[in-house]
Design a protein around this motif. Structure first.
Motif, short mmCIF file in Angstrom:
data_model
loop_
_atom_site.label_atom_id
_atom_site.label_comp_id
_atom_site.label_asym_id
_atom_site.label_seq_id
_atom_site.Cartn_x
_atom_site.Cartn_y
_atom_site.Cartn_z
N LYS A 70 1.16 -0.97 -0.26
CA LYS A 70 -0.49 -0.23 0.05
C LYS A 70 0.98 0.96 0.47
CE LYS A 70 -3.35 -2.31 0.48
NZ LYS A 70 -4.51 -2.06 -0.73
N ALA A 71 0.52 2.59 -0.55
CA ALA A 71 1.20 3.33 -0.84
C ALA A 71 1.02 3.90 0.42
CB ALA A 71 0.85 4.46 -1.67
N ARG A 72 2.54 4.91 1.20
CA ARG A 72 2.60 5.46 1.66
C ARG A 72 3.53 6.36 1.89
NH1 ARG A 72 6.82 5.98 5.22
NH2 ARG A 72 8.38 4.00 5.42
N GLN A 73 3.76 7.92 2.62
CA GLN A 73 3.96 8.57 2.10
C GLN A 73 5.60 8.91 2.86
OE1 GLN A 73 3.03 12.56 3.02
NE2 GLN A 73 4.02 13.68 1.26
N VAL A 74 6.82 9.05 2.45
CA VAL A 74 7.68 9.18 3.43
C VAL A 74 7.66 9.59 4.65
CG1 VAL A 74 10.41 10.53 3.31
CG2 VAL A 74 9.42 9.04 1.02
N ARG A 75 8.26 9.89 5.74
CA ARG A 75 8.53 10.39 7.00
C ARG A 75 9.37 10.57 7.66
NH1 ARG A 75 5.25 5.18 7.67
NH2 ARG A 75 7.62 4.58 8.76
N SER A 76 10.11 11.90 8.18
CA SER A 76 11.31 11.87 8.61
C SER A 76 11.99 10.76 9.69
CB SER A 76 10.51 13.40 9.62
OG SER A 76 10.11 13.21 10.89
N ASP A 77 10.94 10.29 10.18
CA ASP A 77 12.06 8.69 10.88
C ASP A 77 12.44 8.38 10.04
OD1 ASP A 77 9.25 8.61 10.01
OD2 ASP A 77 9.17 6.87 11.94
N ASP A 78 11.84 7.74 8.31
CA ASP A 78 12.20 6.61 7.77
C ASP A 78 13.76 7.16 7.48
OD1 ASP A 78 9.91 5.84 6.91
OD2 ASP A 78 9.64 7.09 5.48
N PHE A 79 14.55 8.92 8.19
CA PHE A 79 16.04 8.60 8.27
C PHE A 79 16.82 8.35 8.75
CE2 PHE A 79 13.51 11.81 5.08
CZ PHE A 79 14.56 11.99 3.54
N ILE A 80 16.18 8.42 10.08
CA ILE A 80 16.31 7.10 11.00
C ILE A 80 16.32 5.70 11.18
CG2 ILE A 80 16.96 7.70 13.37
CD1 ILE A 80 15.47 10.47 13.98
N GLN A 81 15.31 5.29 10.60
CA GLN A 81 15.30 3.90 10.99
C GLN A 81 15.84 3.07 9.86
OE1 GLN A 81 11.03 3.11 10.32
NE2 GLN A 81 11.50 0.94 9.57
N TYR A 82 15.64 3.76 8.41
CA TYR A 82 16.24 2.95 7.79
C TYR A 82 17.60 3.00 7.11
CZ TYR A 82 11.20 1.63 5.96
OH TYR A 82 10.10 0.81 6.30
N THR A 83 19.11 1.87 6.74
CA THR A 83 20.09 2.04 6.67
C THR A 83 20.20 2.61 5.32
OG1 THR A 83 19.50 0.28 7.99
CG2 THR A 83 22.15 0.56 6.46
N TYR A 84 20.12 2.00 4.59
CA TYR A 84 19.56 2.73 3.04
C TYR A 84 18.64 3.40 2.22
CZ TYR A 84 23.80 0.05 3.09
OH TYR A 84 24.77 -0.60 3.75
N ILE A 85 18.22 4.40 2.02
CA ILE A 85 16.96 4.87 1.30
C ILE A 85 17.83 5.49 -0.23
CG2 ILE A 85 15.66 6.74 1.08
CD1 ILE A 85 15.89 7.85 3.54
N ILE A 86 16.21 4.34 -1.81
CA ILE A 86 16.83 4.10 -2.63
C ILE A 86 15.77 5.14 -3.47
CG2 ILE A 86 17.52 2.27 -4.32
CD1 ILE A 86 19.72 2.30 -1.84
N ALA A 87 16.42 6.61 -4.59
CA ALA A 87 14.88 6.84 -4.96
C ALA A 87 15.48 6.27 -6.21
CB ALA A 87 15.75 8.48 -4.63
N MET A 88 14.28 6.40 -6.87
CA MET A 88 14.42 6.27 -8.47
C MET A 88 15.08 6.56 -9.17
SD MET A 88 13.68 3.20 -8.16
CE MET A 88 13.18 2.45 -6.85
N ASP A 89 14.60 8.18 -9.08
CA ASP A 89 15.35 9.29 -9.91
C ASP A 89 15.85 11.22 -9.07
OD1 ASP A 89 12.87 11.43 -9.25
OD2 ASP A 89 12.24 10.79 -10.71
N ALA A 90 16.81 11.58 -9.21
CA ALA A 90 17.25 12.62 -9.10
C ALA A 90 15.78 14.13 -8.23
CB ALA A 90 17.96 13.32 -10.09
N SER A 91 14.69 13.67 -8.81
CA SER A 91 13.87 14.66 -8.43
C SER A 91 13.35 14.02 -7.03
CB SER A 91 12.74 14.71 -8.97
OG SER A 91 12.06 14.05 -9.39
N ASN A 92 13.89 12.59 -6.90
CA ASN A 92 13.23 12.37 -5.56
C ASN A 92 14.29 12.79 -4.69
OD1 ASN A 92 12.22 9.14 -7.36
ND2 ASN A 92 10.75 11.13 -7.10
N VAL A 93 15.41 12.50 -5.00
CA VAL A 93 16.53 12.67 -4.22
C VAL A 93 16.13 14.58 -3.24
CG1 VAL A 93 18.98 13.50 -3.97
CG2 VAL A 93 17.61 11.11 -5.18
N THR A 94 16.01 15.56 -4.33
CA THR A 94 15.78 16.11 -4.26
C THR A 94 14.78 16.61 -3.24
OG1 THR A 94 16.91 17.53 -6.12
CG2 THR A 94 15.58 18.55 -5.07
N ASN A 95 13.60 15.71 -3.37
CA ASN A 95 11.83 15.73 -2.87
C ASN A 95 12.56 15.30 -1.08
OD1 ASN A 95 11.15 16.67 -5.06
ND2 ASN A 95 9.78 15.29 -5.32
#
Length: 160
Positions: A70-95
């Motif tokens: 199920k779709a969900r939106q990124v949360r600020s705690d994802d940056f602490i919980q996850y070891t790796y965040i893998i974006a699909m494109d450069a705009s995702n990285v910026t966002n």
């Protein structure tokens, strides 16, 4: 536990495809007890929705399970919980920057990569969005190859 979060714009095409493919590969490698996988979007339009029909169709074609995604939106705690965040494109990285919390020195934080960083031989560097292009097969091929290399990278880096 090593945690991997795949991110795209709406979390209905590319990132849930990568989540399902990577989960399949991790299970095949016998590492599903040490690597957890999820996906999210930077946008909020599709929260709670299953993957796009085109994503489900291509995953079904390759017999890759996707039930319960199920779709969900990124949360600020994802940056602490996850070891790796893998974006699909450069705009995702910026966002992603708009979701990142302020960090305290020494606090664990995810490393951010683009998926196609793991396919350096490809001429393009961003996974195209099949929501707009309709080319789910092309995206699947990119995702499968890049996820294989991502898994090899994690195995080496984490000494699994």
């Amino acid at each position: 536990m090593i945690q991997v979060l795949f991110v795209c714009l709406g979390n209905i095409c590319r990132s849930p495809m990568a989540e399902a493919v990577f989960r399949h590969q991790v299970k095949e490698a016998g590492l599903d007890a040490v690597i957890a996988i999820d996906s999210a979007g930077t946008g909020d339009w599709h929260i709670g929705h299953p993957p796009h029909q085109g994503t489900r169709d291509i995953l079904d074609q390759y017999q890759i399970k996707h039930e319960g995604l199920k779709a969900r939106q990124v949360r600020s705690d994802d940056f602490i919980q996850y070891t790796y965040i893998i974006a699909m494109d450069a705009s995702n990285v910026t966002n992603l920057a708009s979701f990142a919390p302020d960090f305290v020195e020494g606090e664990k934080r995810a490393t951010i990569h683009k998926l196609l960083d793991f396919a350096p031989d490809r001429s393009i560097k961003d996974v195209p969005d099949p929501y707009y292009t309709g080319n789910f097969q092309e995206v699947y091929e990119m995702v499968e190859e890049s996820c294989e290399r991502l898994l090899a990278f994690i195995i080496e880096k984490e000494k699994l």
